[in-house]
Design an enzyme around this catalytic site. Structure first.
Site, PDB file in Angstrom:
ATOM      1  N   ASP A   1       0.820  -1.201   0.000  1.00 24.10           N
ATOM      2  CA  ASP A   1       0.000   0.000   0.000  1.00 24.10           C
ATOM      3  C   ASP A   1       0.856   1.254   0.000  1.00 24.10           C
ATOM      4  O   ASP A   1       2.020   1.239   0.399  1.00 24.10           O
ATOM      5  CB  ASP A   1      -0.873   0.031   1.258  1.00 24.10           C
TER       6      ASP A   1
ATOM      7  N   TYR B   1       6.230  -9.542   8.060  1.00 23.01           N
ATOM      8  CA  TYR B   1       6.093  -8.092   8.205  1.00 23.01           C
ATOM      9  C   TYR B   1       6.533  -7.674   9.605  1.00 23.01           C
ATOM     10  O   TYR B   1       6.380  -8.436  10.574  1.00 23.01           O
ATOM     11  CB  TYR B   1       4.633  -7.664   8.009  1.00 23.01           C
TER      12      TYR B   1
END
Lengths: 244, 244
Positions: free
Chosen positions: A52, A111
């Site tokens: 994103d 992540y």
């Protein structure tokens, strides 16, 4: 045809994510322009993931392929870095095996999410951490993280409006630790739903700092985004590793 | 009259240093504007030091004074931070004793300098570390640092053209350590000449990575800027602490 696997780090602040979009700055477009300048021929770039807008990466994996010249692998990152903007760096290069696909061949990803757990902003992490003023009980946060581990239906942790129907994923690790004012979340899974890490982190941070929310098990069982906590902002999120 | 001592952190990348200059963005001007917005009256701002364009601070000390309202000390940083740009933060506030002067009352300062000792750039430290590709022998660097300690004439470590004539300073500590690819220099003194830390760091980094330069003792004895090494760039330098 020749392919190079590129391991890429980027600060996502000034990009509308990885994937090429017309008229918008994207990391993929920056990498493609650098490759075409160094290789001198049209180059196709395939990424391991979309990220994103505002999300960062320390170990993004991309394939550069085309009718590319042979360049020594030790020199290739340096040559590409000269052509890349200052917020994107190729940190490693290797030869791609025939048929390699950075997304389809990925077995999982890790992540990392950074929270600045302070009432006082930090000028040096304004773009790379979420300023979260209420004190997080990090032992509680870490124990909440453990409830996500396993093969479960994570529909409650997918952005509302997402079109995906198979919402079962396997989370293999999820932890929270504190280093001074910084709280660091680390999560690995075989795949992630849209905004999944950010909703997981937002939910755990809220619960571990006193917000009344249902138990994690209940939130998972509900299969309802509305039961989970806030979506943590993009700027604290880093794609850290891709597993093959 | 009322005075508040403000401890300030700032990322200096987008500023022409601390000190107000006409038509240029400076940290002092940003702090003054925030104070006047929060206090609602004209505010005089005095800093502990000038810092150069691009230099950062984690513990800069400034005095805000004038006909200022009384504001609870715990709330003042939060109020000022709302009015400050994202790269400047007030991290602490206290009441100033009568007659306090941030510069004249300072007994010394500590600076920290960060080197990214790698061939590969790091998108996350492009603005806060010096990318230095040749391997630094950090044990050698630390032993070279020790030769600076004491009361000595540091004329060789002052930018050419500086007007200062008393170039004797007392360096109380100077060290180098490695954390992965990051080499961290830390130096304290009762005062610093113009560019002194940056020339000290540049000289030690060069010598500890194989550049032929005279011994540190010889460079100091020469009282000649031309004998020392390069001036390390501003972006790796942080004013860390001021001692009173």
């Amino acid at each position: 045809m020749r392919g190079y696997i590129l391991k890429i780090a980027y600060k996502g602040t000034n990009y509308c994510g990885w994937q090429v979009q017309p008229e918008k700055p994207t990391v993929q477009a920056a990498v493609q322009a650098a490759c075409e300048s160094v290789f001198g021929v049209e180059t196709s770039i395939t990424g391991c993931s979309r990220t994103d807008s505002g999300v960062h990466a320390k170990g993004f994996v991309a394939l550069a392929s085309g009718n590319l010249p042979e360049i020594p692998l030790a020199s290739l990152p340096l040559a590409l870095n000269t052509a890349l903007p200052c917020d994107v760096a190729v940190i490693e290069a290797e030869n791609a095996p025939e048929g390699f696909h950075p997304r389809y061949d990925a077995k999982g990803k890790e992540y990392v999410y950074y929270i600045n757990n302070s009432r006082i902003k930090d000028p040096f992490s304004e773009e790379t951490a979420w300023l979260f003023p209420r004190k997080i009980n990090v032992e509680l946060a870490d124990s909440l993280c453990k409830e996500f581990i396993g093969r479960q239906d994570f529909a409650s942790f997918m952005a509302a409006g997402s079109k995906i129907t198979d919402t079962v994923r396997t989370v293999s690790a999820f932890s929270a630790e504190r280093n001074g004012d910084t709280v660091i979340f680390r999560v690995s899974a075989d795949g992630f739903l849209y905004n999944m890490v950010r909703i997981m982190v937002g939910t755990v941070a809220e619960k571990a700092s006193g917000t009344a929310l249902p138990d994690i098990k209940e939130i998972i069982a509900a299969r309802d985004r509305a039961k989970a906590g806030v979506t943590a902002p993009a700027k604290g999120l880093f794609l850290n590793k891709v597993f093959y």
